[in-house]
Design a protein around this motif. Structure first.
Motif, PDB file in Angstrom:
ATOM      1  N   TYR A   1       0.845  -1.201   0.000  1.00  8.34           N
ATOM      2  CA  TYR A   1       0.000   0.000   0.000  1.00  8.34           C
ATOM      3  C   TYR A   1       0.885   1.257   0.000  1.00  8.34           C
ATOM      4  O   TYR A   1       0.683   2.164  -0.801  1.00  8.34           O
ATOM      5  CB  TYR A   1      -0.895  -0.048   1.236  1.00  8.34           C
ATOM      6  N   ASP A   2       1.866   1.292   0.906  1.00  5.87           N
ATOM      7  CA  ASP A   2       2.770   2.445   0.997  1.00  5.87           C
ATOM      8  C   ASP A   2       3.533   2.662  -0.304  1.00  5.87           C
ATOM      9  O   ASP A   2       3.672   3.796  -0.773  1.00  5.87           O
ATOM     10  CB  ASP A   2       3.763   2.269   2.144  1.00  5.87           C
ATOM     11  N   GLU A   3       4.027   1.581  -0.893  1.00  6.04           N
ATOM     12  CA  GLU A   3       4.797   1.687  -2.129  1.00  6.04           C
ATOM     13  C   GLU A   3       3.931   2.175  -3.295  1.00  6.04           C
ATOM     14  O   GLU A   3       4.370   2.986  -4.101  1.00  6.04           O
ATOM     15  CB  GLU A   3       5.456   0.347  -2.474  1.00  6.04           C
ATOM     16  N   ILE A   4       2.710   1.673  -3.378  1.00  8.81           N
ATOM     17  CA  ILE A   4       1.803   2.107  -4.450  1.00  8.81           C
ATOM     18  C   ILE A   4       1.530   3.603  -4.337  1.00  8.81           C
ATOM     19  O   ILE A   4       1.652   4.346  -5.310  1.00  8.81           O
ATOM     20  CB  ILE A   4       0.476   1.315  -4.420  1.00  8.81           C
ATOM     21  N   PHE A   5       1.167   4.063  -3.138  1.00  2.57           N
ATOM     22  CA  PHE A   5       0.843   5.476  -2.976  1.00  2.57           C
ATOM     23  C   PHE A   5       2.071   6.373  -3.062  1.00  2.57           C
ATOM     24  O   PHE A   5       1.978   7.525  -3.501  1.00  2.57           O
ATOM     25  CB  PHE A   5       0.035   5.708  -1.702  1.00  2.57           C
ATOM     26  N   LYS A   6       3.228   5.861  -2.699  1.00 10.46           N
ATOM     27  CA  LYS A   6       4.471   6.617  -2.859  1.00 10.46           C
ATOM     28  C   LYS A   6       4.736   6.859  -4.353  1.00 10.46           C
ATOM     29  O   LYS A   6       5.095   7.957  -4.761  1.00 10.46           O
ATOM     30  CB  LYS A   6       5.644   5.853  -2.236  1.00 10.46           C
ATOM     31  N   GLU A   7       4.533   5.817  -5.167  1.00 10.98           N
ATOM     32  CA  GLU A   7       4.746   5.939  -6.610  1.00 10.98           C
ATOM     33  C   GLU A   7       3.717   6.876  -7.241  1.00 10.98           C
ATOM     34  O   GLU A   7       4.058   7.705  -8.090  1.00 10.98           O
ATOM     35  CB  GLU A   7       4.687   4.563  -7.271  1.00 10.98           C
ATOM     36  N   ILE A   8       2.458   6.767  -6.831  1.00 15.19           N
ATOM     37  CA  ILE A   8       1.419   7.663  -7.353  1.00 15.19           C
ATOM     38  C   ILE A   8       1.763   9.114  -7.009  1.00 15.19           C
ATOM     39  O   ILE A   8       1.694  10.000  -7.859  1.00 15.19           O
ATOM     40  CB  ILE A   8       0.026   7.276  -6.806  1.00 15.19           C
ATOM     41  N   LYS A   9       2.151   9.350  -5.763  1.00 11.26           N
ATOM     42  CA  LYS A   9       2.501  10.704  -5.324  1.00 11.26           C
ATOM     43  C   LYS A   9       3.692  11.246  -6.124  1.00 11.26           C
ATOM     44  O   LYS A   9       3.676  12.398  -6.574  1.00 11.26           O
ATOM     45  CB  LYS A   9       2.836  10.684  -3.830  1.00 11.26           C
ATOM     46  N   LYS A  10       4.698  10.411  -6.345  1.00 11.79           N
ATOM     47  CA  LYS A  10       5.880  10.810  -7.107  1.00 11.79           C
ATOM     48  C   LYS A  10       5.500  11.196  -8.536  1.00 11.79           C
ATOM     49  O   LYS A  10       5.915  12.240  -9.040  1.00 11.79           O
ATOM     50  CB  LYS A  10       6.896   9.661  -7.125  1.00 11.79           C
ATOM     51  N   GLN A  11       4.690  10.371  -9.183  1.00  9.86           N
ATOM     52  CA  GLN A  11       4.271  10.650 -10.553  1.00  9.86           C
ATOM     53  C   GLN A  11       3.445  11.933 -10.635  1.00  9.86           C
ATOM     54  O   GLN A  11       3.611  12.726 -11.558  1.00  9.86           O
ATOM     55  CB  GLN A  11       3.465   9.479 -11.121  1.00  9.86           C
ATOM     56  N   LEU A  12       2.539  12.135  -9.681  1.00 16.50           N
ATOM     57  CA  LEU A  12       1.710  13.336  -9.692  1.00 16.50           C
ATOM     58  C   LEU A  12       2.543  14.593  -9.441  1.00 16.50           C
ATOM     59  O   LEU A  12       2.264  15.651 -10.016  1.00 16.50           O
ATOM     60  CB  LEU A  12       0.578  13.221  -8.673  1.00 16.50           C
ATOM     61  N   LYS A  13       3.571  14.505  -8.600  1.00 13.61           N
ATOM     62  CA  LYS A  13       4.448  15.656  -8.358  1.00 13.61           C
ATOM     63  C   LYS A  13       5.214  16.028  -9.619  1.00 13.61           C
ATOM     64  O   LYS A  13       5.382  17.191  -9.937  1.00 13.61           O
ATOM     65  CB  LYS A  13       5.443  15.352  -7.243  1.00 13.61           C
ATOM     66  N   GLU A  14       5.672  14.995 -10.360  1.00 12.18           N
ATOM     67  CA  GLU A  14       6.478  15.232 -11.556  1.00 12.18           C
ATOM     68  C   GLU A  14       5.637  15.658 -12.754  1.00 12.18           C
ATOM     69  O   GLU A  14       5.998  16.573 -13.484  1.00 12.18           O
ATOM     70  CB  GLU A  14       7.263  13.971 -11.923  1.00 12.18           C
TER      71      GLU A  14
END
Length: 86
Positions: free
Chosen positions: A32-45
């Motif tokens: 769960y943490d890894e999925i949302f970390k990746e989503i957050k990273k992509q949305l920031k970029e």
């Protein structure tokens, strides 16, 4: 099962996934943490993210009534719909 209008916690989501899959809550929580970390990273970029068979997530910037910068996340459901949707 989680009701659509109910606010839920990470713990509740992970518990339900753990029960449904047989995977430990610790492992589900990590995923769960890894999925949302990746989503957050992509949305920031990129300010938007498209996930196949889920939908498109897009960040909008705006100023609130106090002229403070705010962000709004909109999710547009994919045309095919969400898998296992009831």
């Amino acid at each position: 099962m989680i009701k659509q209008t109910q606010k839920v916690t990470k713990k509740e989501i992970c518990k339900n996934i753990s029960i449904n899959t047989g995977i430990s809550q610790t492992k589900v929580s990590y995923i769960y943490d890894e999925i949302f970390k990746e989503i957050k990273k992509q949305l920031k970029e990129e300010k938007s993210l498209s996930i196949t068979n889920f939908g498109r997530l897009k960040i909008f910037n705006y100023l609130n009534l106090d002229n403070k910068k705010c962000y709004l996340l909109k999710i547009k459901k994919s045309k095919k719909g969400w898998k296992n949707e009831k």
